[in-house]
Design a protein around this motif. Structure first.
Motif, PDB file in Angstrom:
ATOM      1  N   ILE A  16     164.971   9.277 109.929  1.00 50.55           N
ATOM      2  CA  ILE A  16     164.599   8.259 110.920  1.00 50.55           C
ATOM      3  C   ILE A  16     164.703   6.894 110.249  1.00 50.55           C
ATOM      4  O   ILE A  16     164.028   6.629 109.262  1.00 50.55           O
ATOM      5  CB  ILE A  16     163.183   8.514 111.450  1.00 50.55           C
ATOM      6  CG1 ILE A  16     163.121   9.872 112.141  1.00 50.55           C
ATOM      7  CG2 ILE A  16     162.757   7.407 112.403  1.00 50.55           C
ATOM      8  CD1 ILE A  16     161.761  10.208 112.685  1.00 50.55           C
ATOM      9  N   PRO A  17     165.540   5.971 110.804  1.00 50.40           N
ATOM     10  CA  PRO A  17     165.691   4.668 110.140  1.00 50.40           C
ATOM     11  C   PRO A  17     164.480   3.775 110.332  1.00 50.40           C
ATOM     12  O   PRO A  17     164.163   2.956 109.501  1.00 50.40           O
ATOM     13  CB  PRO A  17     166.942   4.077 110.791  1.00 50.40           C
ATOM     14  CG  PRO A  17     167.005   4.740 112.140  1.00 50.40           C
ATOM     15  CD  PRO A  17     166.448   6.128 111.963  1.00 50.40           C
ATOM     16  N   ALA A  18     163.781   3.909 111.473  1.00 51.44           N
ATOM     17  CA  ALA A  18     162.645   3.021 111.746  1.00 51.44           C
ATOM     18  C   ALA A  18     161.453   3.417 110.896  1.00 51.44           C
ATOM     19  O   ALA A  18     161.365   4.552 110.442  1.00 51.44           O
ATOM     20  CB  ALA A  18     162.287   3.077 113.228  1.00 51.44           C
ATOM     21  N   PRO A  19     160.502   2.505 110.680  1.00 53.43           N
ATOM     22  CA  PRO A  19     159.291   2.872 109.922  1.00 53.43           C
ATOM     23  C   PRO A  19     158.465   3.882 110.691  1.00 53.43           C
ATOM     24  O   PRO A  19     158.261   3.766 111.893  1.00 53.43           O
ATOM     25  CB  PRO A  19     158.561   1.528 109.761  1.00 53.43           C
ATOM     26  CG  PRO A  19     159.096   0.667 110.863  1.00 53.43           C
ATOM     27  CD  PRO A  19     160.514   1.076 111.059  1.00 53.43           C
ATOM     28  N   VAL A  20     157.991   4.895 109.997  1.00 50.17           N
ATOM     29  CA  VAL A  20     157.220   5.967 110.615  1.00 50.17           C
ATOM     30  C   VAL A  20     155.779   5.501 110.754  1.00 50.17           C
ATOM     31  O   VAL A  20     155.184   5.021 109.794  1.00 50.17           O
ATOM     32  CB  VAL A  20     157.291   7.247 109.757  1.00 50.17           C
ATOM     33  CG1 VAL A  20     156.463   8.366 110.388  1.00 50.17           C
ATOM     34  CG2 VAL A  20     158.734   7.679 109.595  1.00 50.17           C
ATOM     35  N   PRO A  22     151.685   5.542 110.914  1.00 60.36           N
ATOM     36  CA  PRO A  22     150.764   6.364 110.114  1.00 60.36           C
ATOM     37  C   PRO A  22     150.112   7.473 110.914  1.00 60.36           C
ATOM     38  O   PRO A  22     149.691   8.476 110.361  1.00 60.36           O
ATOM     39  CB  PRO A  22     149.720   5.357 109.623  1.00 60.36           C
ATOM     40  CG  PRO A  22     149.770   4.256 110.641  1.00 60.36           C
ATOM     41  CD  PRO A  22     151.185   4.172 111.103  1.00 60.36           C
ATOM     42  N   SER A  23     149.987   7.327 112.253  1.00 62.16           N
ATOM     43  CA  SER A  23     149.363   8.352 113.080  1.00 62.16           C
ATOM     44  C   SER A  23     150.016   8.340 114.444  1.00 62.16           C
ATOM     45  O   SER A  23     150.749   7.416 114.787  1.00 62.16           O
ATOM     46  CB  SER A  23     147.855   8.102 113.215  1.00 62.16           C
ATOM     47  OG  SER A  23     147.627   6.848 113.851  1.00 62.16           O
ATOM     48  N   GLY A  24     149.732   9.359 115.227  1.00 60.65           N
ATOM     49  CA  GLY A  24     150.304   9.453 116.563  1.00 60.65           C
ATOM     50  C   GLY A  24     151.643  10.162 116.549  1.00 60.65           C
ATOM     51  O   GLY A  24     152.116  10.687 115.539  1.00 60.65           O
ATOM     52  N   VAL A  25     152.275  10.150 117.714  1.00 59.45           N
ATOM     53  CA  VAL A  25     153.530  10.877 117.876  1.00 59.45           C
ATOM     54  C   VAL A  25     154.673  10.107 117.226  1.00 59.45           C
ATOM     55  O   VAL A  25     154.681   8.878 117.199  1.00 59.45           O
ATOM     56  CB  VAL A  25     153.811  11.124 119.373  1.00 59.45           C
ATOM     57  CG1 VAL A  25     154.029   9.825 120.103  1.00 59.45           C
ATOM     58  CG2 VAL A  25     155.017  12.037 119.543  1.00 59.45           C
ATOM     59  N   VAL A  26     155.613  10.832 116.663  1.00 61.00           N
ATOM     60  CA  VAL A  26     156.837  10.274 116.085  1.00 61.00           C
ATOM     61  C   VAL A  26     158.006  10.830 116.878  1.00 61.00           C
ATOM     62  O   VAL A  26     158.152  12.048 117.018  1.00 61.00           O
ATOM     63  CB  VAL A  26     156.973  10.644 114.591  1.00 61.00           C
ATOM     64  CG1 VAL A  26     158.269  10.098 114.035  1.00 61.00           C
ATOM     65  CG2 VAL A  26     155.794  10.108 113.807  1.00 61.00           C
ATOM     66  N   HIS A  27     158.830   9.956 117.457  1.00 61.06           N
ATOM     67  CA  HIS A  27     159.942  10.369 118.307  1.00 61.06           C
ATOM     68  C   HIS A  27     161.184  10.574 117.452  1.00 61.06           C
ATOM     69  O   HIS A  27     161.622   9.661 116.737  1.00 61.06           O
ATOM     70  CB  HIS A  27     160.221   9.318 119.385  1.00 61.06           C
ATOM     71  CG  HIS A  27     159.128   9.221 120.396  1.00 61.06           C
ATOM     72  ND1 HIS A  27     158.980  10.113 121.423  1.00 61.06           N
ATOM     73  CD2 HIS A  27     158.116   8.328 120.528  1.00 61.06           C
ATOM     74  CE1 HIS A  27     157.933   9.786 122.156  1.00 61.06           C
ATOM     75  NE2 HIS A  27     157.389   8.692 121.630  1.00 61.06           N
ATOM     76  N   LEU A  28     161.737  11.762 117.507  1.00 62.80           N
ATOM     77  CA  LEU A  28     163.008  12.072 116.872  1.00 62.80           C
ATOM     78  C   LEU A  28     164.042  12.135 117.983  1.00 62.80           C
ATOM     79  O   LEU A  28     164.201  13.145 118.668  1.00 62.80           O
ATOM     80  CB  LEU A  28     162.925  13.411 116.116  1.00 62.80           C
ATOM     81  CG  LEU A  28     164.159  13.811 115.311  1.00 62.80           C
ATOM     82  CD1 LEU A  28     164.482  12.768 114.254  1.00 62.80           C
ATOM     83  CD2 LEU A  28     163.958  15.172 114.669  1.00 62.80           C
TER      84      LEU A  28
END
Length: 340
Positions: A16-20, A22-28
């Protein structure tokens, strides 16, 4: 060397190029190339629809035209029962996403026509012509998401004809015009999200009970009982001001024929540990545990039963009938009256 580091990203998130966050959902996000349906956030994030209704609405929007979307058809497809699916369809119908009408076919048959609208808010605003047909499906490969830059061409002045010997004017290049920002498309309006309050409203405090007449005898007995509580429970040490404030409550108990031992047990039983506010605690118990007045002698007497009319045997037909006096029943009396 074998210590596990928690800050290392899993292989699924490493690309993932964007910054991840710290919490919550991460969209792939992987672009779809076939078999996809465009669903608006006004439906997927609706504030008043239930999760079952949103799922049923997205499923109906993804189906081609002509597919059966009745309650029994959806119940056969999903594990939810007919009651939940019927409730979800009514929610979609109440918010304008679904419309079910009864139409009469040939040979007297009646059928239900179901129409699903993917943007009910746009139809209500007007200016949008709805297209009746299946959900939009794209089979072409999805274009690569590239941020485009709009270039404004600079106007170049045309050269002046040299038929007349006139000095050519100096060409001044025009300044580039500012690029207008794209106007965001407004989604269908829906009710704002109302978050529930974190704490329940505090109910008003009940007033301390008072006797009908606070006589000097009741005042003396109540103040003596309150001052004597510390002998039975060392936590219940009251000030003179607290005793004067609680005297009417104890007097109300004494007025209702409660004994001093009963009042003492009610006030000293099961004390909390630690007891920070003895006066407030006693005020609460005197108010919440106030016994009712003792009933009188007439209140405890058994109620009288209504007098019951006894049974009599008819002298003519020997049938039973209710009457205070023996004789004939109603039918026999009517026959005797007709004969007379």
């Amino acid at each position: 060397m074998d210590t596990q580091h928690d800050n290392a990203l899993p292989p699924a998130l490493a690309g993932i190029p964007a910054p991840v966050p710290p919490s919550g959902v991460v969209h792939l996000v992987i672009p779809h190339t076939s078999r996809f349906t465009v669903v608006g956030n006004h439906l997927a994030q609706h504030a008043e629809l239930s999760l079952v209704a949103i799922g049923v609405g997205v499923h109906i929007q993804s189906l081609p035209a002509g597919t059966e979307v009745g309650i029994k058809a959806l119940a056969a497809r999903f594990p939810e029962g007919e009651v939940k699916i019927a409730r979800a369809l009514r929610e979609l119908e109440a918010h304008g996403y679904l419309s079910r009408t009864r139409v009469r076919l040939t040979k007297g048959r009646v059928a239900t026509r179901t129409v699903f609208c993917n943007q009910p808010g746009a139809v209500l605003r007007g200016g949008v012509v709805p297209v009746v047909g299946p959900a939009v499906r794209s089979t072409a490969p999805a274009p690569t998401l590239v941020r485009e830059h709009v270039h404004v061409p600079v106007a170049v002045p045309e050269p002046v004809a040299k038929a007349v010997p006139v000095p050519e004017p100096t060409a001044v290049p025009e300044e580039p015009r500012p690029v207008p920002e794209p106007v965001p498309v407004q989604e269908a309006p829906h009710a704002p999200v109302r978050l529930p309050s974190r704490t329940a409203p505090t109910p008003p405090r009940r007033p301390l009970p008072h006797p009908q007449a606070l006589t000097p005898e009741l005042r003396q007995a109540a103040s003596a009982l309150l001052a004597d509580l510390r002998r039975h429970a060392e936590e219940l040490v009251l000030s003179e001001e607290a005793v004067e404030e609680l005297v009417p409550g104890v007097a109300a108990w004494l007025e209702r024929d409660a004994t001093t031992d009963a009042i003492r047990r009610a006030l000293t039983a099961d004390l909390p540990k630690p007891l920070k506010h003895p006066a407030r605690f006693l005020r609460h118990r005197l108010t919440a545990l106030l016994p009712p007045p003792l009933p009188g002698v007439h209140d405890l007497a058994q109620p009288r039963r209504a007098p019951v009319t006894p049974f009599q045997t008819c002298d003519g037909c020997e049938r039973a009938f209710r009457s205070h006096d023996p004789g004939h029943c109603r039918d026999c009396r009517a026959q005797y009256w007709e004969a007379a």
